[in-house]
Design an enzyme around this catalytic site. Structure first.
Site, PDB file in Angstrom:
ATOM      1  N   ASP A   4       0.647  -1.229   0.211  1.00  0.00           N
ATOM      2  CA  ASP A   4      -0.025   0.019   0.041  1.00  0.00           C
ATOM      3  C   ASP A   4       0.717   1.278  -0.039  1.00  0.00           C
ATOM      4  OD1 ASP A   4      -2.399   1.231  -0.287  1.00  0.00           O
ATOM      5  OD2 ASP A   4      -2.761   1.526   2.023  1.00  0.00           O
TER       6      ASP A   4
ATOM      7  N   HIS B 239       2.377   3.835   6.846  1.00  0.00           N
ATOM      8  CA  HIS B 239       2.153   4.691   5.676  1.00  0.00           C
ATOM      9  C   HIS B 239       0.957   5.706   5.523  1.00  0.00           C
ATOM     10  CE1 HIS B 239       0.041   0.794   4.845  1.00  0.00           C
ATOM     11  NE2 HIS B 239      -0.753   1.572   4.391  1.00  0.00           N
TER      12      HIS B 239
HETATM   13 ZN   LIG Z   1      -2.670   1.116   3.838  1.00  0.00          ZN
END
Ligand SMILES: [Zn+2]
Length: 976
Positions: free
Chosen positions: A151, A411
């Protein structure tokens, strides 16, 4: 068996095997069940635990125990550890141990979080990975071998090095530029061997798999609906639940799966397909998930003999084992990274390089504080004859900050892409744990301060600690309430110092003190108010800086400037300021005797964010009619240039932007070299632009995670060109001409770009009012009203000079000496001798700490202890040491050479070394036992670095460190 309705579909796709029955499947599909669980995005960690995470682990463990075919991969250790420590029963723990041992529950990545790769520092990436890996090793005796970074927004070229040094066999990424991914799919290049570093040997390359454009989600194949925040529903019925697989709907699911498989299989070179099954917040009802999928997969497999496709549940390791066994020859990719990331023509994900700048700054200050706290504590435990503080309490303060610094690398954390309440959670975690480490440091200096001659009531002790393993000469700044002070050092000698009115608090004074501190050592200063100026009494008194004011000037564009210049200088630079505009005009650098025209200005980008008027896109407007004011505060040690920028018509109010530039004067020679060769700039708000007359061809260089540099040529795009030419600057960036280079060093992540020849701009801060429904509904809007105070250092000089100073200056900025003040109360400890720890200039002490892990470094012994159900004790005499060679192979004539260090003698100041063990990057492997898979490559003759060099005998205290190498050791010290 009756032929099924979906068979014609396979014929259509060309997947149907025309000759009838097959003995072997032609394509093996590896269905890898996973749940993507953000450690804070729209919801806090606590809310996520309640709404779904707890149920993910409860129900997945149950399902895997019930059915042997089922598999699952677990990623974020923050969540797993919260479940393991706070929820799991003894029975569940036993079941997890069984599943892990059988390889059916696989930990991939194994870090506390899935860290961001653009704006995180390499040191913090190592920390967050180490935290997770050590827990897994301590608890199960296992080490993750595959990454899963599906991701994060873009991929950094330092990641191959990070994972290779941690013992990984393969690496998975996903979000890379959409256009590039498309090309890679068509050309079957989604898999390759990545050499992330241009200096390191083949030992640091890694097999990399880029997920195809379906990413990590398997749309249409989840049955457990959407979790309810903050509580699960009482009736067990979740919104948006998909219809179950029934006799009636079975065919459509099978068709959808086969269609998807057929499309994706053409993008890969081997007859194996990685089919990630899951998405965000899935598998909180694993029973529903598996029972439906079981039927679909059974149906597909019934006809393998006809269509040649077999599907199986798998871990990531199962998939890579099959690919590896296929023995293809793979293409090699060099150290180019995958930044920036664009998900579409108009969606360049570069804004997050500067989003929530305040949190980015706090995260790095917390990391720097941890660095100081770790080495102070290690020194204390190793050297103190008696412990005045409880080492277990001290270790706990550090461990809690390690956890908080790890968490914010997620993140959606340091990137600033989270909801407001989640941001508050990160800040709260960091602040309270920093407080704990401050308390620890205060306790250490309380115990360890030496006797001091003649302290008088009303004064202060300043204890200054240098956490770097080099001698550092710098200027420290203290804020005091009185103007006349005398400062003396440990032996009562007066110390050069200067005071001036504080720029932010008119009633206070900034006291600048010149100090030289050996590696990992303390200096102690006594600061006392002085009754009269020095001339009258002969007492050592500090000097007062003088001030010159320059009133408001209009920043006229197009006018010839430079007619009336004010020089401000130290031994390395003369900065010329233009009296007509109050702006910087040029910088002369003594060593190369060159003057470079340098101008600085603040710019604002106004973003278009109205969804009712087309796609959200960026454009920019220059604010040309502002006014600037200037003050020069000059003293013997430091000259400070204070520039204030006002918006037009707003002169009475506070300035919108400010730059405080400082030039310091220190001792001549190598001691003062770094101090002399920098122009420190502190800002209020942003973004800032610096333009030079350097002919740079619009090429910018910016760093990957503070570890290595990337060349960023300016690219023209059909649209969105400004945003797509922005890059992350984690620690440094530079522009250069043939003869000169301008280096920017920073204490936190920013966005950086070069939009014109000779120009570099730094995005310091962002505030947006986004009217996108999703953002508004989830309180994701970046309406950030904070004032930020980032600091940059500017280095200007020849390429040779700046490339020698660049890395060390970056670290000198990151890890400045810490100053701790104590009131004088006459009760101080006994005399105290200290020995410095000094490394050669090209080698950096990346960490010195007492990790406190509860495992034996002997793997066999550790497994035996685990089998018996025992837990080893934390060994306080076992110290973690990590050294990093700072230079690339060809960067500097002298500093790029391999460096040999005798650890026993370097660490003599800390005690006597009993033994040295070299470990993997995250400490869980003895390097002599760590074997990684090798992958064959199409270009065996290409340069493979210095892989053929001889290995030193294990346990030897003498180590040779090659360019860009990072070496990790456990050092065992003798008991007192
Ligand atoms: Zn994520």
């Amino acid at each position: 068996m009756k032929p099924r309705g979906w068979l014609p579909l396979l014929l259509q796709l060309g997947l149907m095997w025309p000759l009838g029955a097959l003995s072997e499947p032609r394509l093996r599909v590896f269905v890898v069940p996973h749940s993507h669980m953000d450690v804070g995005w729209l919801h806090t960690v606590q809310e996520s635990m309640q709404a779904y995470v707890t149920n993910v682990y409860n129900s997945v463990v149950e399902e895997l125990i019930l059915e042997r075919r089922h598999r699952f991969i677990a990623v974020e250790q923050v969540y797993f550890r919260l479940w393991w420590d706070g929820v799991a029963s003894d029975k569940q723990k036993g079941q997890v141990r069984q599943l892990v041992a059988e390889g059916r529950l696989e930990f991939v990545l194994g870090g506390q979080v899935m860290h961001d790769k653009a704006v995180t520092h390499f040191d913090d990436q190592i920390l967050q990975l180490t935290e997770g890996h050590s827990f897994l090793y301590e608890t199960f005796g296992i080490r993750p071998q595959f990454s899963w970074q599906v991701d994060p927004f873009g991929a950094s070229a330092t990641t191959p090095t990070l994972f290779a040094l941690s013992g990984f066999n393969a690496h998975v990424i996903s979000r890379i530029d959409y256009y590039l991914k498309e090309a890679m799919q068509i050309n079957q290049q989604l898999q390759f061997v990545w050499r992330g570093s241009r200096s390191l040997s083949a030992q640091q390359e890694i097999f990399t798999h880029v997920l195809d454009h379906f990413g990590y989600c398997s749309e249409g194949f989840y049955w457990d609906g959407e979790p309810i925040f903050p509580h699960p529903p009482a009736d067990g019925w979740y919104p948006n639940m998909q219809l179950p697989v029934t006799q009636k709907s079975l065919q459509s699911f099978v068709e959808a799966m086969l269609y998807n498989v057929g499309e994706r299989a053409t993008w890969f070179q081997t007859p194996h397909l990685l089919w990630p099954w899951g998405c965000d917040r899935q598998f909180f009802n694993a029973s529903l998930q598996f029972s439906n999928m079981d039927r679909v997969m059974e149906e597909v497999n019934k006809f393998t003999y006809q269509h040649g496709i077999s599907v199986q549940y798998a871990t990531l390791g199962n998939y890579f084992q099959a690919v590896h066994a296929h023995q293809l020859s793979w293409k090699v990719r060099d150290h180019q990274d995958f930044l920036p990331y664009s998900s579409d023509l108009l969606y360049a994900w570069t804004g997050f390089y500067a989003s929530r700048s305040g949190l980015k700054g706090l995260a790095r200050r917390a990391s720097a504080l941890l660095y100081v706290g770790e080495s102070m504590f290690t020194r204390y435990v190793l050297l103190a004859p008696h412990w005045f503080l409880d080492p277990a309490w001290g270790l706990q303060q550090l461990q809690q900050l390690r956890w908080a610094v790890s968490e914010v690398q997620h993140h959606d954390a340091i990137t600033g892409t989270h909801a407001v309440k989640v941001g508050d959670m990160f800040v709260e975690h960091l602040s309270t744990r920093m407080e704990g480490v401050h308390k620890l440091m205060a306790s250490i200096i309380q115990d360890r301060s030496p006797a001091h001659s003649g302290p008088e009531p009303g004064g202060h002790f300043a204890v200054v600690y240098n956490p770097l393993a080099w001698t550092v000469t710098t200027i420290i700044t203290l804020t005091v309430e009185f103007p006349n002070v005398s400062i003396t050092d440990e032996s009562g000698r007066p110390v050069p110092a200067q005071f001036q009115r504080s720029k932010e608090m008119p009633s206070a004074y900034d006291l600048h003190v010149l100090t030289t501190i050996p590696g990992l050592s303390y200096r102690h200063y006594s600061i006392q108010p002085s009754r009269r100026p020095q001339e009258d009494t002969g007492e050592p008194v500090t000097s007062l800086a003088s001030s010159r004011q320059f009133g408001l000037r209009l920043r006229r564009s197009g006018k010839q400037v430079g007619g009336s210049l004010v020089p401000v200088k130290n031994d390395c630079y003369t900065v010329f300021l233009d009296k007509d505009t109050n702006l910087m005009h040029s910088i002369w650098e003594r060593r190369s005797n060159r003057t470079v025209l340098v101008t600085q200005s603040f710019r604002e980008y106004h973003v278009k964010s109205d969804v009712n008027h087309g796609p959200i896109s960026d454009n920019y407007v220059f604010t040309p009619n502002g006014r600037a004011e200037m003050e020069i505060v000059e003293g013997p040690l430091v000259t400070e240039i204070r520039q204030y920028f006002y918006r037009q018509g707003n002169e009475e109010m506070r300035p919108t932007f400010a730059i405080y530039s400082r030039l310091a004067r220190g001792p001549q020679g190598s001691d003062g070299e770094l101090l002399c060769h920098r122009i420190e700039q502190e800002y209020r708000v942003g973004p800032l632009e610096t333009s030079t007359k350097l002919n740079t061809g619009r090429a910018l260089y910016s760093d990957n995670n503070g570890y290595q540099m990337q060349r960023r040529p300016y690219r023209n795009y059909k649209s969105n060109t400004i945003a797509r030419n922005y890059y992350p600057m984690v620690q440094s960036a530079f522009i250069q001409s043939r003869r000169s280079r301008l280096v920017l060093l920073s204490t936190q992540a920013h966005g950086v770009s070069s939009q014109r020849n000779g120009q570099v701009e730094v995005m310091l801060h962002r505030r947006l009012w986004n009217n996108d429904k999703g953002a508004l509904g989830n309180n994701l809007t970046l309406n950030d009203t904070s004032v930020v105070h980032p600091v940059l250092w500017l280095l200007l000089g020849s390429r040779a000079l700046t490339s020698g100073l660049h890395q060390r200056s970056g670290l000198a900025l990151q890890h400045r000496p810490v100053v701790m003040l104590r009131e004088m109360n006459g009760e101080v400890g006994g005399p105290w001798k200290q020995k410095a720890v000094t490394l050669p200039p090209g080698v950096h002490l990346q960490i010195l700490s007492i990790p406190g892990w509860k495992y034996s470094s002997d793997h066999t012994e550790h497994l035996r202890t685990l089998q018996k159900g025992d837990k080893a004790k934390a060994d306080l005499r076992c110290v973690l040491l990590r050294l990093q060679h700072l230079y690339e192979v060809d960067q500097d004539q002298v500093l790029s050479r391999p460096v040999t260090v005798n650890l026993r003698s370097v660490l003599r100041g800390l005690g006597s070394v009993v033994s040295v063990e070299e470990r993997s990057l995250t400490e869980t492997w003895d390097v002599s036992e760590m074997y990684r898979w090798t992958w064959s490559m199409g270009d065996p003759h290409r340069h493979r670095g210095n892989s053929s060099r001889p290995l030193p005998p294990p346990g030897s205290p003498e180590v040779t460190i090659y360019p860009k190498e990072i070496r990790t050791f456990f050092i065992h010290f003798q008991e007192h």
